[in-house]
Scaffold this motif. Structure first.
Motif: not given
Length: 260
Positions: A215-221
């Protein structure tokens, strides 16, 4: 000035495949909240299907079916209409995914993914459209596709190809059915947090906390969740989208074709 049409499914009978979990369940629940009068869902897990149908808060029917079985799939619309009346709206949300490159994908895997991801939506669309045309009624169809339909990752050869076929079917049927006021649109869904994705991650050997790591690696978290896409599906089924057909909407936090 005329008032904007509401995003409402008031009085509609909605059929959602894969409605026992994940994206399909989210769409079924959103349809109920948007006023659908009756909802039919399909799936393979009978206990789960009945529980979801009983919890929707509107008259609902669970139709157990394996979409890999063409004969069983061909009976779904008739079963839904016998229980609830003519189906106005169809959501092809069920989908099957599996790994495989152009080198190691078997013919059996190719056929299985095409059966669920492309053939089943074709069979269901055909059955619903025949009924609507006979009754001279309008209707709406939403196909849940994937961003991989643009080409996809090398390890998703059969999956990407089958969903690419569904994307083409969406546009082809949308064009063919305009004069009948039957609209067909598709959603190219990005990486989503669903029970199916959790099963795949576990099978591929990823740790139980894979989601917290990803999740933290995704643009919107975070990853997309069923509630995110459910509202769009309901909009596309509703009269608020009455002038919209043949659209393939990229529903993702990454932009296809953009780099850097």
């Amino acid at each position: 000035m005329n008032a904007l049409p509401e995003v409402s499914l008031q009085g509609r009978v909605v059929l959602v495949t894969g409605g026992t979990q994940g994206i399909g369940e989210g769409i079924a629940r959103a349809a109920a909240e948007a006023g659908a009068s009756r909802i039919a869902i399909t799936g393979r897990d009978v206990a789960r299907g009945r529980a979801v149908a009983d919890s929707l808060g509107v008259p609902a029917a669970f139709i157990p079916a394996d979409l890999a079985d063409a004969e069983a799939t061909a009976r779904i619309v008739d079963q839904a209409e016998a229980a609830l009346g003519p189906v106005d709206a169809l959501v092809n949300a069920a989908g099957l995914t599996d790994r495989g490159t152009i080198i190691d994908t078997s013919v059996e895997l190719w056929d299985r993914l095409f059966a669920v991801n492309a053939r089943a939506p074709f069979i269901l669309t055909q059955a619903m459209v025949r009924r609507l045309k006979a009754l001279k009624r309008p209707g709406a169809i939403v196909n849940v596709i994937t961003m991989s339909s643009h080409g996809g990752q090398p390890f998703l050869t059969a999956y990407a190809a089958s969903k690419g076929a569904l994307a083409t079917l969406t546009k082809n049927t949308a064009h063919a059915l305009r004069a009948d006021c039957i609209r067909v649109n598709g959603i190219n869904l990005g990486w989503a947090d669903t029970p199916g994705e959790h099963a795949i991650q576990a099978r591929d050997g990823h740790p139980p906390d894979w989601l917290a790591r990803a999740s933290p690696a995704q643009p919107f978290g975070r990853l997309i969740e069923p509630r995110d896409v459910a509202g769009l599906a309901v909009y596309l089924l509703s009269d608020a989208a009455a002038m919209m057909t043949g659209a393939l909407i990229d529903f993702d936090q990454n932009v296809m074709g953009a780099y850097g």
